[in-house]
Scaffold this active site. Structure first.
Site, PDB file in Angstrom:
ATOM      1  N   CYS A  14       4.297 -57.784  28.214  1.00 33.94           N
ATOM      2  CA  CYS A  14       4.996 -56.841  27.329  1.00 33.94           C
ATOM      3  C   CYS A  14       3.970 -56.085  26.492  1.00 33.94           C
ATOM      4  O   CYS A  14       2.768 -56.306  26.606  1.00 33.94           O
ATOM      5  CB  CYS A  14       5.973 -57.577  26.415  1.00 33.94           C
ATOM      6  N   CYS A  17       1.179 -57.848  24.525  1.00 33.66           N
ATOM      7  CA  CYS A  17      -0.013 -58.283  25.276  1.00 33.66           C
ATOM      8  C   CYS A  17      -1.112 -57.229  25.173  1.00 33.66           C
ATOM      9  O   CYS A  17      -2.293 -57.560  25.003  1.00 33.66           O
ATOM     10  CB  CYS A  17       0.325 -58.515  26.746  1.00 33.66           C
ATOM     11  N   ASP A 421     -11.250 -16.371  24.785  1.00 31.24           N
ATOM     12  CA  ASP A 421     -12.476 -15.658  25.125  1.00 31.24           C
ATOM     13  C   ASP A 421     -12.054 -14.503  26.030  1.00 31.24           C
ATOM     14  O   ASP A 421     -11.017 -14.588  26.695  1.00 31.24           O
ATOM     15  CB  ASP A 421     -13.434 -16.600  25.864  1.00 31.24           C
ATOM     16  N   ASP A 619     -14.137 -20.113  29.620  1.00 29.55           N
ATOM     17  CA  ASP A 619     -14.515 -20.545  30.970  1.00 29.55           C
ATOM     18  C   ASP A 619     -16.014 -20.620  31.198  1.00 29.55           C
ATOM     19  O   ASP A 619     -16.459 -21.024  32.263  1.00 29.55           O
ATOM     20  CB  ASP A 619     -13.903 -19.605  32.022  1.00 29.55           C
ATOM     21  N   ASP A 623     -18.961 -20.724  26.002  1.00 27.92           N
ATOM     22  CA  ASP A 623     -17.712 -21.096  25.315  1.00 27.92           C
ATOM     23  C   ASP A 623     -17.670 -22.585  24.971  1.00 27.92           C
ATOM     24  O   ASP A 623     -16.842 -23.018  24.168  1.00 27.92           O
ATOM     25  CB  ASP A 623     -16.486 -20.781  26.197  1.00 27.92           C
TER      26      ASP A 623
END
Length: 731
Positions: A14, A17, A421, A619, A623
């Site tokens: 459960c 744990c 960007d 990308d 950046d």
């Protein structure tokens, strides 16, 4: 230098744990962070290899009564799948065994007694029927209780073991010494059977939450056709090595990642990128494993195999995300840690008040105490967060939105600002030369020749556009020397004995070159959203090259949707104010950060963070610092490895609209988590007083432990089922 390791943990019963194991691993010397997820049965540990070893982590888990092994993201997936199947099968078998013995007990004890039919040795028959259920079917609850006691804690198993044992041993006493009183053998038996039914349904539902991973894993072909020793051979996918020449025929799946060396075709990459239109591929182009070759046949050189392929990394990303806990899960863990001991105290108080204070019968008081123990199991609370995160991250993966963890999924719903960007994010990042201007005696052709000769060693998209334009016009380039890239300004290099500069007005100012006479022409081009690069010999401006990058068709829709979500949108770019405003106007972006140098982007993110949660979308390598600075870094899948590594969310389709979809996914997932938590807590807050008999004085109604057991089991199933409803939501 810290290291991350993922553990596969068995033996958890459960949510309590996972709390016990998380604390145990956090106490190991050298461990800086540890989290154990009950739903995925995995743990992620960050540790210092100089201070501790993986074996020490295993030992810490074993000391608490559980087993740990390294989670193998390759072959281990098959083992995990088999283990999950085995768990479902074993739980189902235990439920059926429980049903086989407890159903007759229920019929004898209740149905026959209603008809006033008494069997000879009835109590002994019931004792016989209840015993295998109590100690065989219910053995795991005793084992879990023993583990908890060893760790000075309590869990769901503790509640079940205490409650059913109380009913069982009290019934033995009645059978042996006071047979005229009623026994409760069937109560414990039916209760354990109900709990096993709940566990079985829960195991089945948990299996469904990882459906996205199974679907992705099923995409990879099992074999590959390679060219070795001068002939074609069909080999297992695992046997393909980097450098192999792989042959792909029409309609076949591409086995691994690579680069085409011969032939051309169109490839359906929708299962990886979500993009429905097939992509044309020719010599030199990259292909992704598990995508489908549509028309032509080609050969490609394998560049990434096994765990390094795009598909394998996507699967790993999702699995890591599902194993990580969201901060909101800590709330559930904290409640679970104190909840079970509190329930045991409430159960004892219930018995004491009914039996000692109010003078009710022992059997009545015992049943009320048992009902409290059973109905209060905090399993539903423990499942509330991880099941929703598993479904949410899986749904995102199906749409090409890869979320790296529950923490990112949770933080995204708070976003107030999105900074885009420009190049490769709002625009395609494939600029083209639109204008060539000459401001003196140098011809336009010569201006382009000098500019392209300067830029031939640069990797900047604008440089590539100039070189490509020169190649298209069949202009031969001069050899350059002493090439220098000046970040945020431009480039400089020598052609023969003469030094030339190509860049923005800041570069001209730096070289003390006046631009007043050409300012009007530059402004006119920049207002059209074009980037103008000035060419100088260090004394005067010789000419200019204007380059325009086209805006993605979906950029404006993406901005509009974000604004409807009450999120402020910003554009950040190194372009000057006029060019930036021109691009921003086309995309419908009202706020612009222009003339920002790459190393300044993170500072602009920090500035906005004072007002709210910021997402940075980019990308490129430049950046990465800003993506890392933002609470949520969103990297375009076409970007550099650095940007994708830094980002919390990766958009495989390179579509700005997916930014809004990722935020929407976060919002609906968090809504599900809050719904799950509310109902789990509400169920307990409402159920415990009713089980304790608060309604009995007014209605004469007392909750049977069997009904309490059924309700407890169904609460866990309802939480998992509610999480699965996420699959139906539109992004």
């Amino acid at each position: 230098m810290t290291k991350n390791v993922q553990l596969s943990i068995s033996g958890m019963h459960c949510a309590s744990c996972s709390t016990i194991l998380t604390r145990a691993l956090q106490k190991v010397p050298g461990v800086t962070e540890a989290t154990v997820n009950y739903s995925t049965e995995r743990g992620i540990v960050t540790y210092d290899p100089a201070k501790t070893k993986v074996e020490d982590l295993f030992a810490a888990v074993a000391k608490k009564g559980y087993k740990a092994a390294l989670y193998d993201s390759g072959k281990g997936k098959d083992r995990e799948e088999k283990r999950r199947y085995r768990e479902i099968l074993e739980t189902k078998q235990l439920f059926l065994i429980g049903l086989f013995f407890s159903l007759p007990a229920l019929l004898i004890s209740m149905a026959l007694s209603q008809l006033d039919i008494r069997l000879p040795f009835e109590n002994y028959i019931l004792w016989l029927l209840a015993t295998p259920v109590q100690f065989y079917v219910g053995w795991q609850f005793y084992r879990g209780t023993w583990h908890s006691l060893r760790n000075f804690s309590a869990s769901m198993d503790t509640l079940i073991a205490i409650g059913t044992s109380a009913a069982y041993f009290y019934s033995i006493y009645i059978t042996l010494f006071q047979p005229e009183l009623g026994q409760y053998f069937e109560v414990g038996a039916i209760l354990i059977t109900f709990v096993m039914l709940g566990k079985y349904l829960e195991a089945v539902a948990k299996g469904k939450t990882s459906a996205a991973i199974k679907k992705l894993m099923g995409l990879q072909p099992k074999t590959a056709l390679v060219f070795r020793n001068g002939k074609q051979q069909e080999i297992a996918i695992d046997a393909v090595v980097v450098g192999d020449i792989v042959i792909v025929k029409p309609g076949q799946k591409i086995p691994v990642d690579g680069t085409i060396v011969e032939g051309h075709s169109s490839v359906d990459e929708s299962m990886i990128t979500g993009e429905s239109i097939p992509v044309e591929k020719k010599k030199g182009d990259a292909v992704i494993g598990a995508t489908i070759n549509k028309t032509g046949s080609f050969r490609f050189k394998a560049t990434k195999v096994g765990a390094n392929t795009t598909l394998a990394q996507i699967v790993q990303l999702i699995e890591d995300a599902q194993a990580k806990k969201a901060p909101i899960q800590r709330f559930a863990d904290a409640i679970s840690a104190y909840f079970v001991p509190a329930v045991i105290v409430i159960s004892l108080l219930t018995f004491f008040i009914w039996f000692v204070v109010l003078g009710e019968a022992f059997s009545f008081s015992l049943l009320a105490a048992v009902a409290v123990l059973v109905i209060a199991c905090p399993c539903a609370l423990g499942l509330a967060t991880p099941t929703a995160i598993m479904v949410g991250t899986g749904k995102g993966a199906e749409k090409g939105i890869l979320i790296k963890g529950g923490d990112a999924l949770e933080a995204a719903h708070k976003i107030k600002f999105v900074i885009f960007d420009k190049t490769g994010t709002i625009t395609y990042g494939e600029p083209k030369v639109t204008n060539i201007l000459s401001f003196g005696n140098t011809s336009q052709k010569e201006i382009l020749k000098i500019a392209a000769s300067l830029e031939q060693h640069s990797e900047h998209p604008l440089a590539e556009a100039i070189v490509a334009d020169a190649a298209q016009k069949k202009i031969s380039l001069e050899k350059s020397s002493q090439f220098q890239a000046i970040p945020g300004h431009g480039v400089a290099a020598k052609l023969g004995s003469k030094t030339y500069y190509l860049g923005n007005t800041r570069l001209m100012q730096k070289q003390h070159v006046h631009t007043n006479t050409v300012a009007e022409q530059i402004i006119a081009l920049e207002e059209e959203g074009k980037t103008v690069m000035l060419l100088s010999d260090g004394k005067t401006v010789l000419g200019a090259v204007a380059v325009a990058d086209t805006i993605k068709e979906t950029a404006k829709k993406a901005v509009e949707r974000l604004q409807r979500m009450r999120i402020s949108v910003y554009l950040i770019t190194g372009d000057n104010q006029r060019t930036a405003q021109g691009i921003a106007k086309q995309a419908g972006i009202p706020n612009v950060f222009a003339e920002v140098l790459p190393d300044q982007k993170a500072a602009y993110v920090k500035k906005l963070q004072k007002q709210g949660t910021v997402a940075m979308v980019g990308d490129g390598i430049n950046d990465a610092p800003a993506i890392a600075q933002a609470e949520i870094g969103i990297a375009m899948g076409s970007g550099t490895d650095v940007a994708m590594e830094t980002g919390n969310i990766v958009l495989m389709r390179n579509d700005p609209q997916d930014v809004a979809k990722a935020i929407r996914l976060s919002k609906i997932t968090m809504a599900k988590i809050k719904q799950n938590m509310f109902w789990a807590l509400f169920y307990n807050v409402l159920g415990i007083p009713i089980a304790a008999g608060i309604l009995y004085p007014f209605t004469g109604w007392l909750l049977s432990p069997m009904i309490a057991g059924g309700a407890m089991a169904m609460s866990s199933v309802s939480v998992v089922s509610n999480s699965l409803l996420l699959k139906m939501k539109k992004l």
